[in-house]
Design a protein around this motif. Sequence first.
Motif, PDB file in Angstrom:
ATOM      1  N   TYR A   1       0.633  -0.801  -0.015  1.00 58.08           N
ATOM      2  CA  TYR A   1       0.161  -0.031  -0.035  1.00 58.08           C
ATOM      3  C   TYR A   1       1.229   1.273  -0.244  1.00 58.08           C
ATOM      4  O   TYR A   1      -0.172   2.228  -0.617  1.00 58.08           O
TER       5      TYR A   1
ATOM      6  N   LEU B   1       2.715   2.714  -2.946  1.00 54.52           N
ATOM      7  CA  LEU B   1       0.997   2.840  -4.632  1.00 54.52           C
ATOM      8  C   LEU B   1       1.981   4.184  -5.503  1.00 54.52           C
ATOM      9  O   LEU B   1       1.780   4.041  -6.764  1.00 54.52           O
ATOM     10  N   PHE B   2       2.606   4.637  -4.577  1.00 54.50           N
ATOM     11  CA  PHE B   2       3.120   5.755  -5.188  1.00 54.50           C
ATOM     12  C   PHE B   2       4.251   5.809  -6.368  1.00 54.50           C
ATOM     13  O   PHE B   2       5.431   5.874  -5.081  1.00 54.50           O
TER      14      PHE B   2
ATOM     15  N   ASP C   1      -5.752   3.106  -7.526  1.00 57.04           N
ATOM     16  CA  ASP C   1      -4.918   3.299  -6.797  1.00 57.04           C
ATOM     17  C   ASP C   1      -5.740   2.826  -4.803  1.00 57.04           C
ATOM     18  O   ASP C   1      -6.848   2.409  -4.588  1.00 57.04           O
ATOM     19  N   GLY C   2      -4.516   3.158  -3.209  1.00 62.91           N
ATOM     20  CA  GLY C   2      -4.750   2.351  -2.442  1.00 62.91           C
ATOM     21  C   GLY C   2      -5.258   0.447  -2.792  1.00 62.91           C
ATOM     22  O   GLY C   2      -4.557   0.091  -3.527  1.00 62.91           O
TER      23      GLY C   2
ATOM     24  N   ARG D   1      -6.880  11.182 -10.470  1.00 64.27           N
ATOM     25  CA  ARG D   1      -5.966  12.227 -10.222  1.00 64.27           C
ATOM     26  C   ARG D   1      -6.226  13.101 -10.965  1.00 64.27           C
ATOM     27  O   ARG D   1      -5.852  12.934 -12.377  1.00 64.27           O
TER      28      ARG D   1
ATOM     29  N   LEU E   1      -1.329  17.042  -4.964  1.00 65.74           N
ATOM     30  CA  LEU E   1      -2.100  15.340  -5.334  1.00 65.74           C
ATOM     31  C   LEU E   1      -3.568  16.719  -5.283  1.00 65.74           C
ATOM     32  O   LEU E   1      -3.514  17.206  -4.187  1.00 65.74           O
TER      33      LEU E   1
ATOM     34  N   ASP F   1      -7.026  14.235  -4.964  1.00 61.37           N
ATOM     35  CA  ASP F   1      -8.271  12.469  -6.236  1.00 61.37           C
ATOM     36  C   ASP F   1      -9.347  13.162  -6.333  1.00 61.37           C
ATOM     37  O   ASP F   1     -10.048  13.201  -5.282  1.00 61.37           O
TER      38      ASP F   1
ATOM     39  N   PHE G   1     -12.235  10.867  -6.094  1.00 67.16           N
ATOM     40  CA  PHE G   1     -12.196   9.840  -5.453  1.00 67.16           C
ATOM     41  C   PHE G   1     -13.792   9.344  -5.622  1.00 67.16           C
ATOM     42  O   PHE G   1     -14.121   9.864  -4.865  1.00 67.16           O
TER      43      PHE G   1
ATOM     44  N   PHE H   1      -8.984   2.469   1.262  1.00 72.58           N
ATOM     45  CA  PHE H   1      -7.527   3.200   1.494  1.00 72.58           C
ATOM     46  C   PHE H   1      -7.017   2.379   2.964  1.00 72.58           C
ATOM     47  O   PHE H   1      -7.107   3.573   4.342  1.00 72.58           O
TER      48      PHE H   1
ATOM     49  N   HIS I   1      -2.009   3.770   6.108  1.00 68.45           N
ATOM     50  CA  HIS I   1      -1.057   4.078   4.832  1.00 68.45           C
ATOM     51  C   HIS I   1      -0.353   5.346   6.104  1.00 68.45           C
ATOM     52  O   HIS I   1      -1.126   5.998   7.091  1.00 68.45           O
TER      53      HIS I   1
ATOM     54  N   HIS J   1       1.480   9.151   7.058  1.00 69.77           N
ATOM     55  CA  HIS J   1       1.589  10.205   6.022  1.00 69.77           C
ATOM     56  C   HIS J   1       2.440  10.869   6.850  1.00 69.77           C
ATOM     57  O   HIS J   1       2.821  10.597   8.240  1.00 69.77           O
TER      58      HIS J   1
ATOM     59  N   PHE K   1     -17.296   8.318   4.069  1.00 70.09           N
ATOM     60  CA  PHE K   1     -15.820   7.938   4.385  1.00 70.09           C
ATOM     61  C   PHE K   1     -16.263   7.446   5.970  1.00 70.09           C
ATOM     62  O   PHE K   1     -16.010   8.327   7.150  1.00 70.09           O
TER      63      PHE K   1
ATOM     64  N   GLU L   1      -8.571   4.636   6.163  1.00 68.29           N
ATOM     65  CA  GLU L   1      -9.850   5.337   5.363  1.00 68.29           C
ATOM     66  C   GLU L   1     -11.410   4.668   4.592  1.00 68.29           C
ATOM     67  O   GLU L   1     -10.258   4.340   3.149  1.00 68.29           O
TER      68      GLU L   1
ATOM     69  N   TRP M   1      -4.078  17.377  -1.268  1.00 66.58           N
ATOM     70  CA  TRP M   1      -2.474  17.308  -0.211  1.00 66.58           C
ATOM     71  C   TRP M   1      -2.031  17.811  -0.426  1.00 66.58           C
ATOM     72  O   TRP M   1      -1.888  19.466  -1.630  1.00 66.58           O
TER      73      TRP M   1
ATOM     74  N   GLY N   1       6.200   8.598  -2.019  1.00 66.79           N
ATOM     75  CA  GLY N   1       5.046   7.787  -1.566  1.00 66.79           C
ATOM     76  C   GLY N   1       4.385   8.405  -0.871  1.00 66.79           C
ATOM     77  O   GLY N   1       4.177   9.181  -1.107  1.00 66.79           O
TER      78      GLY N   1
HETATM   79  C1  FJE Z   1      -1.579   7.559  -0.332  1.00 65.88           C
HETATM   80  C2  FJE Z   1      -1.616   5.630  -2.103  1.00 65.88           C
HETATM   81  C3  FJE Z   1      -2.309   5.877  -1.995  1.00 65.88           C
HETATM   82  N1  FJE Z   1      -6.161   9.452  -2.934  1.00 65.88           N
HETATM   83  N2  FJE Z   1      -8.248  10.313  -2.139  1.00 65.88           N
HETATM   84  C4  FJE Z   1      -0.300   5.692  -1.586  1.00 65.88           C
HETATM   85  F1  FJE Z   1      -3.768   5.869  -2.222  1.00 65.88           F
HETATM   86  C5  FJE Z   1      -2.664   6.909  -0.883  1.00 65.88           C
HETATM   87  C6  FJE Z   1      -4.160   7.556  -0.502  1.00 65.88           C
HETATM   88  C7  FJE Z   1      -5.248   8.867  -1.032  1.00 65.88           C
HETATM   89  C8  FJE Z   1      -6.695   8.416  -1.182  1.00 65.88           C
HETATM   90  C9  FJE Z   1      -7.045   8.635   0.146  1.00 65.88           C
HETATM   91  C10 FJE Z   1      -8.223   9.810  -0.019  1.00 65.88           C
HETATM   92 CL1  FJE Z   1      -9.386   8.910   1.639  1.00 65.88          CL
HETATM   93  C11 FJE Z   1      -9.165  10.032  -0.805  1.00 65.88           C
HETATM   94  C12 FJE Z   1      -6.734   9.149  -2.119  1.00 65.88           C
HETATM   95  C13 FJE Z   1      -5.077   8.675  -2.645  1.00 65.88           C
HETATM   96  O1  FJE Z   1      -4.561   7.453   1.559  1.00 65.88           O
HETATM   97  F2  FJE Z   1      -1.938   7.750   0.769  1.00 65.88           F
HETATM   98  C14 FJE Z   1      -0.566   6.661  -0.448  1.00 65.88           C
HETATM   99  N3  FJE Z   1       0.524   6.670   0.524  1.00 65.88           N
END
Ligand code: FJE
Length: 351
Positions: free
Chosen positions: A26, A29-30, A84-85, A92, A107, A109, A111, A119, A122, A124, A138, A168, A182, A318
Amino acid sequence: MAWRGELPIKALAYMPNEHRRSLTIYQLLFKTTRTSSKRTNPTSIQIPRVFKPRTTAMSASDAISGITKPRQIIKKVLSRPQIDGDGAMVRRSIGRPELRNLDPFLLLDEFSVSSSAGFPDHPHRGFETVTYMLEGFFAHQDFAGHAGTIGPGDLQWMTAGRGIVHSEMPAGSGVSRGLQLWINLSSKDKMIEPKYQELKSKDVTRVERDGVSVNVIAGESYGVKSPVYTRTPTMYLDFTLSPGTELHQPIPEGWTAFIYILGGEGVFGSPDRPQDSAHHALVLGPGDGLSAWNRAGMPLRFVLICGQPINEPVVQSGPFVMNTRAEIEQAYDDYRLGRNGFENARQWRSQ
Ligand code: FJE
Ligand code: FE
């Protein structure tokens, strides 16, 4: 959960050797670590030839609103669906390869997640995440015991600072849709204590004037202010324009600014531009305000997001965004060893 399993070879390829053992799929993913020695100053953004700015004088309505230098659209990017997640669909815009240097933003997104995805746990460090729900629910939990559920129109402004580990996940039935932004923190704020600002929809400042309604997530519109404290000075406005209406919103000069369209069609920047539609991000050039027109037969909804550039080096790997590679190494070590803000990280698991 499935994503807690062994790291696939493909994911390992993106990791520096010394971090591979400590992370789940997880956190990988970035896929890119990005480095820039100096973020683009908004006044020096290259203007692609296709988006030649108008040189004509301001319109009558700009004059009324006090905008003397209307900002023009200098870049347009379509956000396409990606996963993602854990199986979550995100569109994105900011943070994709074409839209990386938008200091202070990292960032954005949009979603759209069903109950089987999300998600999960993880970390931050070094920035803020702002989650704004459009539809559905959520649920979030973190390693310090903070938990809650946000629904349509609700806002969670999370300052990760030195460290948050959280999950999340969608709650309730049906699709959970929203925006996650972000925002980077300056070097002096990267290691501050984590902080949450949560606003229920009913507490989000809302103004309506001349067929334009706005939810003031951060900053100020039509003389009405949001109660949210923005450590990195930010303005975040959610506009809905009824058919036939227009908007003239002042924006501080020198701030980075962009629009993300959620629904309908709109003309942005100058009245002679073609219409733009949902899922497009439009970056604004220099100036002191935004003009927008809804000439379509349905409501136009978009967010306008602006922020003061930090102008510091950005090193992102990430879930960690710092100023130097050494600080990124430090973040991985702290996370792995449970230090410097990640004390609870080792034993905590979401419920
Ligand atoms: C993350 C991958 C991810 N966009 N939009 C890697 F997906 C995320 C991540 C999110 C995310 C969470 C929500 Cl609720 C909505 C998102 C990416 O949590 F933090 C990493 N490092
Ligand atoms: Fe997160």
